[in-house]
Design a protein around this motif. Structure first.
Motif, short mmCIF file in Angstrom:
data_model
loop_
_atom_site.label_atom_id
_atom_site.label_comp_id
_atom_site.label_asym_id
_atom_site.label_seq_id
_atom_site.Cartn_x
_atom_site.Cartn_y
_atom_site.Cartn_z
N GLY A 1 0.82 -1.18 0.15
CA GLY A 1 -0.02 0.10 0.00
C GLY A 1 0.70 1.29 -0.10
N TYR A 2 0.32 2.47 -0.11
CA TYR A 2 0.89 3.62 0.09
C TYR A 2 -0.02 4.88 0.44
CZ TYR A 2 -0.64 3.87 -4.89
OH TYR A 2 -1.18 3.85 -6.04
N GLY A 3 0.41 5.72 1.34
CA GLY A 3 -0.25 6.92 1.53
C GLY A 3 -0.61 7.88 0.54
N LYS B 1 16.44 -2.16 8.88
CA LYS B 1 16.53 -3.54 9.39
C LYS B 1 15.44 -3.72 10.52
CE LYS B 1 19.47 -6.78 11.65
NZ LYS B 1 20.61 -7.36 12.31
N THR B 2 15.12 -2.64 11.15
CA THR B 2 14.49 -2.35 12.38
C THR B 2 12.79 -2.02 11.91
OG1 THR B 2 15.01 -0.21 12.89
CG2 THR B 2 16.09 -2.09 13.98
N MET B 3 12.72 -1.25 10.89
CA MET B 3 11.29 -0.52 10.70
C MET B 3 11.02 -0.66 9.02
SD MET B 3 11.43 2.98 12.71
CE MET B 3 13.05 3.47 12.27
N GLY B 4 12.18 -1.52 8.52
CA GLY B 4 11.69 -1.53 6.93
C GLY B 4 11.81 -0.03 6.26
N HIS B 5 12.46 0.92 7.08
CA HIS B 5 12.46 2.32 6.47
C HIS B 5 13.86 2.84 5.99
CE1 HIS B 5 11.96 6.55 6.65
NE2 HIS B 5 12.82 6.63 7.51
N CYS B 6 13.76 3.54 4.95
CA CYS B 6 14.52 4.31 4.63
C CYS B 6 13.99 5.30 3.36
CB CYS B 6 15.90 3.57 3.99
SG CYS B 6 15.47 2.82 2.43
N ALA C 1 3.96 0.75 9.83
CA ALA C 1 4.26 2.07 10.17
C ALA C 1 3.26 2.68 11.07
CB ALA C 1 4.54 2.64 8.93
N PRO C 2 3.67 3.83 11.98
CA PRO C 2 2.83 4.38 12.82
C PRO C 2 1.92 5.29 11.70
CG PRO C 2 4.96 4.62 13.37
CD PRO C 2 5.18 3.85 12.41
N ILE D 1 2.77 9.60 3.98
CA ILE D 1 3.90 9.64 3.35
C ILE D 1 4.81 8.76 2.66
CG2 ILE D 1 4.04 12.17 4.28
CD1 ILE D 1 6.67 11.14 5.78
N SER D 2 4.29 7.38 3.29
CA SER D 2 5.02 6.29 2.98
C SER D 2 4.66 5.33 1.91
CB SER D 2 5.36 5.47 4.23
OG SER D 2 6.07 6.36 5.00
#
Length: 117
Positions: free
Chosen positions: A9-11, A77-82, A30-31, A37-38
């Protein structure tokens, strides 16, 4: 393969960043304040750190990693975030950024994959 995740999905504002050659990715858990925005993807393990020269495929388009911020591997690694930046910069702009070189920006579609090799 270092990382392989399906886009789930995406925002509403996530794809707006493509006009600035950037894409923000997060695990699908994600929060709520960041989902807007992600680009969200399934949760997966980062098998080994992302490095300069790695190949990144997003929805079938290929890019090469030109620089990696100091925090990017940790947050991936921790949040799947970059933040993926499609500018080919050889010095990371922000600690959580991974800079990529390739032809334009990807088309984001639910069900497609983000793969790092």
């Amino acid at each position: 393969m270092k990382y392989n995740v399906k886009i789930t999905g995406y925002g509403d504002m996530a794809l707006d960043f493509l006009t600035e050659n950037m894409l923000i990715i997060f695990n699908e858990n994600a929060p709520n304040e960041l989902k807007e925005i992600s680009v969200l993807h399934e949760i997966s393990e980062l098998a080994s750190e992302v490095e300069v020269g790695d190949l990144v495929e997003i929805g079938g388009k290929e890019y090469f990693v030109t620089s990696v911020g100091d925090e990017a591997n940790h947050t991936l690694k921790t949040m799947g975030h970059c933040s993926l930046r499609f500018d080919g910069a050889e010095e990371p702009q922000l600690p959580g950024s991974i800079h990529l070189k390739g032809d334009g920006v990807p088309t984001i579609e639910i069900g497609k994959y983000i793969t790092i090799i």
